[in-house]
Enzyme design. Sequence first.
Site, PDB file in Angstrom:
ATOM      1  CE  LYS A 121      -2.078   1.766   3.633  1.00  0.00           C
ATOM      2  NZ  LYS A 121      -1.809   3.249   3.551  1.00  0.00           N
ATOM      3  CG  ASP A 139      -7.303   3.058   3.297  1.00  0.00           C
ATOM      4  OD1 ASP A 139      -8.368   2.724   2.726  1.00  0.00           O
ATOM      5  OD2 ASP A 139      -7.090   4.209   3.704  1.00  0.00           O
TER       6      ASP A 139
END
Length: 217
Positions: A121, A139
Amino acid sequence: MLKAERVEYILQRLQALYPETPVPLDHTDPYTLLIAVLLSAQCTDERVNQVTPALFALADNPHDMASLDVEQIRLIIRPCGLSPQKSKAIKRLSEILLDQHDAVVPADMEALERLPGVGHKTASVVMSQAFGVPAFPVDTHIHRLAQRWGLTSGKNVVQTERDLKRLFAEEHWNRLHLQIIFYGREFCSARGCDGRVCEICTTCYPHRKHPKKTLKA
């Protein structure tokens, strides 16, 4: 509403709500963005933005950061949480950038993911927001909303990222992931909406009778 109709509606509604998508983490270049994103793990962007000015006043580049002691870094970033691990990662990744990348943050996903403390991420955020390379960082907020909006049934962020990339054209990815985050914080938070409250949820599923349970991210 069919999935294709939901996709088009969501795209248009988010663009209307958030035509501008400034990166919520204060930074001046790819390196300071990388450090800020690393610090944001299990921490709010607001808290990170409160902490980074003091850190970047001491070191806003790999050379200066690598010269600091881990304890110096830890004391500054302690309010962000996980400071022992994050401080070691910040110092070590700065050393690696010096040793292996001529003190430059690489515009390469695999190279970024090899840096300490940098997961998929974080690397995706840097690729998309620092270098403009299409990526779709997912997320827990995006994972939750994508399920509420019927865009994925994935039990983890990896599957959710794959599904979102398949549904939305690549040209929208960098902007859209921020728009979803902005919307989630403002209208469709974990506690503020259960899949039956906010505008997008009720438009996509006007007859939903029960709360939408999010599959674990």
